[in-house]
Design a protein around this motif. Structure first.
Motif, short mmCIF file in Angstrom:
data_model
loop_
_atom_site.label_atom_id
_atom_site.label_comp_id
_atom_site.label_asym_id
_atom_site.label_seq_id
_atom_site.Cartn_x
_atom_site.Cartn_y
_atom_site.Cartn_z
N LYS A 143 -10.06 1.27 4.00
CA LYS A 143 -8.88 1.32 4.86
C LYS A 143 -8.04 0.05 4.76
CE LYS A 143 -10.78 4.49 8.35
NZ LYS A 143 -11.12 4.65 9.79
N LEU A 144 -8.62 -1.00 4.21
CA LEU A 144 -7.88 -2.23 3.95
C LEU A 144 -7.39 -2.29 2.50
CD1 LEU A 144 -10.27 -4.74 5.76
CD2 LEU A 144 -8.29 -3.57 6.71
N LEU A 145 -8.28 -1.91 1.58
CA LEU A 145 -7.95 -2.02 0.16
C LEU A 145 -6.92 -0.98 -0.27
CD1 LEU A 145 -11.51 -2.60 -1.33
CD2 LEU A 145 -9.75 -4.30 -0.87
N PRO A 187 -4.31 0.58 1.36
CA PRO A 187 -2.94 0.18 1.64
C PRO A 187 -2.51 -1.10 0.92
CG PRO A 187 -4.06 0.84 3.65
CD PRO A 187 -5.11 0.77 2.59
N ALA A 188 -3.44 -2.05 0.76
CA ALA A 188 -3.08 -3.33 0.15
C ALA A 188 -2.82 -3.22 -1.35
CB ALA A 188 -4.17 -4.37 0.41
N LEU A 189 -3.45 -2.24 -2.00
CA LEU A 189 -3.32 -2.10 -3.45
C LEU A 189 -2.34 -1.01 -3.87
CD1 LEU A 189 -7.12 -2.33 -4.37
CD2 LEU A 189 -5.38 -4.03 -4.97
N LYS A 190 -1.88 -0.20 -2.96
CA LYS A 190 -1.18 1.03 -3.35
C LYS A 190 0.16 0.78 -4.03
CE LYS A 190 1.26 2.18 0.96
NZ LYS A 190 1.45 3.23 1.99
N GLU A 191 0.84 -0.33 -3.75
CA GLU A 191 2.17 -0.54 -4.33
C GLU A 191 2.13 -1.09 -5.74
OE1 GLU A 191 4.90 -2.67 -1.89
OE2 GLU A 191 4.50 -1.44 -0.11
N LYS A 192 1.27 -2.08 -5.97
CA LYS A 192 1.25 -2.74 -7.28
C LYS A 192 -0.05 -2.55 -8.04
CE LYS A 192 4.57 -6.34 -5.99
NZ LYS A 192 4.84 -7.80 -5.97
N GLY A 193 -1.10 -2.11 -7.35
CA GLY A 193 -2.39 -1.93 -7.98
C GLY A 193 -2.88 -0.50 -7.85
N LYS A 194 -4.20 -0.34 -7.83
CA LYS A 194 -4.79 1.00 -7.73
C LYS A 194 -6.22 0.85 -7.24
CE LYS A 194 -5.27 5.49 -8.66
NZ LYS A 194 -4.48 6.55 -7.99
N LEU A 195 -6.60 1.71 -6.27
CA LEU A 195 -7.97 1.73 -5.79
C LEU A 195 -8.62 3.04 -6.19
CD1 LEU A 195 -10.29 0.46 -4.16
CD2 LEU A 195 -9.39 1.61 -2.14
N ILE A 228 -12.00 10.68 5.75
CA ILE A 228 -10.90 9.75 6.00
C ILE A 228 -9.86 9.76 4.89
CG2 ILE A 228 -12.41 8.20 7.31
CD1 ILE A 228 -12.06 6.32 4.68
N ALA A 229 -10.10 10.51 3.82
CA ALA A 229 -9.31 10.39 2.59
C ALA A 229 -7.83 10.72 2.79
CB ALA A 229 -9.90 11.28 1.50
N ARG A 230 -7.49 11.53 3.79
CA ARG A 230 -6.09 11.93 3.99
C ARG A 230 -5.36 11.05 5.00
NH1 ARG A 230 -4.95 16.74 1.55
NH2 ARG A 230 -6.73 18.00 0.86
N LEU A 231 -5.98 9.99 5.45
CA LEU A 231 -5.32 9.12 6.41
C LEU A 231 -4.13 8.41 5.75
CD1 LEU A 231 -8.40 7.47 8.16
CD2 LEU A 231 -6.82 9.14 9.16
N PRO A 232 -3.11 8.08 6.53
CA PRO A 232 -1.95 7.36 5.98
C PRO A 232 -2.36 6.06 5.31
CG PRO A 232 -1.49 8.14 8.20
CD PRO A 232 -2.95 8.39 7.97
N GLY A 233 -1.81 5.85 4.11
CA GLY A 233 -2.13 4.65 3.35
C GLY A 233 -3.21 4.85 2.32
#
Length: 255
Positions: A81-83, A85-93, A109-114
């Motif tokens: 839930k931290l990684l 959102p933090a990686l979604k714009e420039k990286g990939k989780l 939890i997979a469909r939660l925002p972010g």
């Protein structure tokens, strides 16, 4: 306050200031702090921030916002839930786990925002009852080489054979120079397995096993050093739960 004590405190503050400033200025650390305030996190998850120290441990792991990262066995997704959102714009989780309870916990939890861009990759084998393995004979994740793999309090879930397979699979999944971060509960060195330490790991053994897969040890951290944990109680015991002494180790795949 004596003059000597005052000088000691000033020196300590000056020594820690560059580290604190670096964390405050780091764009990825700022993204993690923003994710920590997200409504997708439960009050119980937020209450653990003070112990799990996500900004600090991810800084120790040298994670950046433009990295492609595999999280191994995310389960209920405390770090996901931290990684995500933090990686979604420039990286990939990416996340990976065997089918069964691990997959079910994540998919809740997979469909939660972010988390929409977090991608599951097949584990490669079938889960044994109540365990994290067997990993499976292929030992490979179907993903282009990534920058980093991390796992939090999971290494103890694997049998020795599965640990060897997971470590080799991480090695194969990483780019040359890629990083591998491990956090887990500390066991006394060379202590035989018993009912109280079965979810703890011997730091020396972990280092040896990961090095045998081809990795080089980069660093270890005392971030989770807890002198009040005598390493004698099961990690779920109320006297130590969420306050265990833990290892934080960082490895690199050679160039």
């Amino acid at each position: 306050m004596t003059a000597i004590l005052r000088h000691v405190l000033v020196a300590a503050a000056l020594a820690s200031a560059p580290v604190l400033h670096a964390q405050q200025a780091d764009p990825f650390a700022q993204r993690i702090r923003a994710a920590m305030q997200s409504d997708i996190r439960t009050p119980e998850e937020k209450a653990r921030d003070v112990n799990r120290l996500p900004v600090e441990v991810l800084s120790f792991f040298r994670m950046r916002e433009d990295m492609r990262v595999i999280e191994i066995l995310p389960a209920g997704g405390w770090f996901t839930k931290l990684l995500g959102p933090a990686l979604k714009e420039k990286g990939k989780l990416y996340v990976t786990h065997p089918e069964g309870r691990y997959a079910e916990q994540f998919r809740a939890i997979a469909r939660l925002p972010g988390l929409e861009q977090v991608e599951e990759i097949p584990w490669g084998g079938q889960a044994g009852a109540g365990s994290g393995g067997p990993f499976g004979p292929s030992g490979r994740w179907n993903v282009a080489p990534v920058d980093m793999a991390v796992t939090f309090r999971n290494y103890h879930n694997f049998s020795p054979a599965d640990r060897a397979t997971v470590n080799k699979s991480v090695f194969d999944a990483l780019k040359p120079g890629g990083l591998y971060g491990i956090v887990d509960h500390t066991r006394r060195h060379n202590e035989p397995t018993n009912a109280q330490n079965r979810r703890r790991v011997d730091p020396v053994q972990v280092i040896r096993e990961v090095q045998e897969a081809g990795f080089v040890l980069v660093d270890s951290s005392d971030l989770y050093y807890r002198p009040d944990d005598a390493l004698s109680l099961e990690v779920g015991n109320p006297a130590v739960t969420d306050r265990t002494d833990r290892i934080a180790l960082l490895f690199r795949k050679p160039q």
